[in-house]
Design a protein around this motif. Structure first.
Motif, PDB file in Angstrom:
ATOM      1  N   GLU A 226       0.831  -1.200   0.000  1.00  0.00           N
ATOM      2  CA  GLU A 226       0.000   0.000   0.000  1.00  0.00           C
ATOM      3  C   GLU A 226       0.865   1.249   0.000  1.00  0.00           C
ATOM      4  N   GLU A 227       0.318   2.339  -0.502  1.00  0.00           N
ATOM      5  CA  GLU A 227       1.037   3.607  -0.452  1.00  0.00           C
ATOM      6  C   GLU A 227       1.283   3.994   1.005  1.00  0.00           C
ATOM      7  N   GLY A 228       2.498   4.402   1.302  1.00  0.00           N
ATOM      8  CA  GLY A 228       2.864   4.775   2.663  1.00  0.00           C
ATOM      9  C   GLY A 228       3.282   3.614   3.553  1.00  0.00           C
ATOM     10  N   GLN A 229       3.288   2.389   3.003  1.00  0.00           N
ATOM     11  CA  GLN A 229       3.657   1.209   3.793  1.00  0.00           C
ATOM     12  C   GLN A 229       5.049   0.669   3.432  1.00  0.00           C
ATOM     13  N   GLY A 230       5.784   1.417   2.617  1.00  0.00           N
ATOM     14  CA  GLY A 230       7.088   0.939   2.162  1.00  0.00           C
ATOM     15  C   GLY A 230       8.110   0.768   3.263  1.00  0.00           C
ATOM     16  N   PHE A 231       8.086   1.664   4.241  1.00  0.00           N
ATOM     17  CA  PHE A 231       9.088   1.601   5.314  1.00  0.00           C
ATOM     18  C   PHE A 231       9.003   0.276   6.065  1.00  0.00           C
ATOM     19  N   LYS A 232       7.788  -0.168   6.341  1.00  0.00           N
ATOM     20  CA  LYS A 232       7.599  -1.426   7.065  1.00  0.00           C
ATOM     21  C   LYS A 232       8.140  -2.605   6.257  1.00  0.00           C
TER      22      LYS A 232
END
Length: 378
Positions: A226-232
């Motif tokens: 999902e957008e914004g979930q890349g860091f995880k």
């Protein structure tokens, strides 16, 4: 040293890997290092023995593999003492897990079979000229325009960066901090993407690059997760990368130990092999002690991961333990070799040049200590 963690299946794969390395890599390691690259055909050959598919879903050409099978693969590859070959040959092990874990089904079906068959090369692109370990503050931008993201920015120190067909790229789609980071799969022939080859202290056979994204149009369906979930997703990827590096570094240290023992038995000074001088024997024992401790720690951590644990602090300490063991053993091996160890073409010289990239890549030793301390509640 005997270990209770390896089954007959692990040992059978070890023999396959050992024959592959002895035939396809070791005879050419120095030549490829001097040339600054190795043939792309090696990817296909690695796929044919099941190496590239380890741990990936079977539906895309992968092979089920536990932590110990991955350790076998990493440590047998290290026997050639050619980190540049291993790092690029296996760059998909950090570039493709996010695809397998979180990409859309149609993206998985398009990219993974080609990568695992050795027909396409996968790379991970996170580090930027402004910083590497500080992922939450990356600057490469991806703005949404209809059914595309428009990507602008730079990545650097990217393993397989010159030849990669699929780039798993960390971008900023939102505001500041980790919640604004996303992952995109960017294909190597995307207009606006250019690459600059980098010259390095070690890993010469690895095609390391700076990537330049100039208004690259990337389809929205290439968003990984999902957008914004890349860091995880990136953080999940780091644990696996660090275990792989720890396994390799421990094995490179063992190569240095083995090479030093063989040389010390052969080289004579003052009428006897240098292995009969106490100072050399003590150096070798210190090396063996550090290698044994690192291997024991690695295997216990692999077992814990297999039990479903997530020992982040210990993984950080394991990476440091392994890189420091490699540094010690490489230095001592070159010292034992004397002038011969300063000459290009021997394993210990190549490994000595590759110490620092392991102590920096995948999270520096300093970052590892800081992360471990925070996991310990300090």
């Amino acid at each position: 040293m005997a270990s209770p963690f390896y089954t007959s299946e692990h040992e059978a794969f070890r023999e396959v890997m050992r024959r592959f390395v002895a035939k396809e890599i070791e005879p050419y390691a120095h030549q490829w290092d001097e040339a600054g690259e190795f043939p792309r055909e090696l990817y296909v050959k690695a796929s044919e023995i099941g190496l590239l598919g380890l741990g990936f879903p079977e539906e895309y050409g992968g092979i089920a593999a536990d932590q110990f099978m991955k350790i076998v693969a990493s440590q047998e590859l290290a026997r050639a003492g050619a980190g540049g070959v291993s790092s690029s040959l296996m760059s998909h092990t950090i570039g493709s897990p996010p695809i397998a874990r979180a990409a859309r089904p149609e993206v998985k079906a398009r990219a993974l079979p080609e990568v695992l068959a050795g027909k396409k090369i996968s790379a991970l692109a996170i580090t930027e000229p402004s910083g590497g370990s500080d992922v939450a503050n990356l600057r490469t931008r991806a703005r949404r325009e209809g059914d595309h993201y428009i990507v602008s920015g730079e990545k650097t120190f990217i393993t397989s960066g010159m030849r990669a067909d699929y780039l798993t790229v960390a971008v900023r789609t939102g505001g500041e901090g980790p919640s604004g980071v996303s992952l995109l799969l960017i294909e190597g022939d995307t207009p606006g993407l250019s690459r600059t080859k980098l010259k390095k202290m070690g890993w010469w056979a690895s095609d390391t690059a700076t990537l330049h994204f100039d208004e690259c149009r990337v389809p929205v369906e290439n968003l990984i997760g999902e957008e914004g979930q890349g860091f995880k997703i990136i953080m999940q990827n780091f644990n696996s990368e660090r275990m792989g590096m720890a396994a390799s570094c421990t094995a490179y240290a063992r190569v240095c130990l083995d090479e030093a023992i063989a040389y010390a038995k052969e080289r004579k000074t003052f009428g006897k092999p240098i292995a009969q001088h106490q100072v050399i024997r003590h150096k070798i024992v210190d090396m063996a002690q550090k290698v044994a401790a690192s291997q024991a720690m690695l295997e216990m951590l692999a077992w814990r991961l297999g039990q479903g644990e997530s020992p982040v602090a210990e993984i950080c300490m394991m990476k440091n333990q392994a890189t420091q063991t490699m540094a010690h053993c490489a230095s001592e091996a070159v010292q034992i070799f004397g002038g011969a160890g300063f000459m290009r073409g021997v394993k210990v010289e190549r490994i000595y040049r590759e110490v620092k990239v392991n102590a920096i890549g995948g999270g520096t030793e300093e970052i590892m200590k800081d992360l471990a301390s925070r996991q310990m509640g300090l």
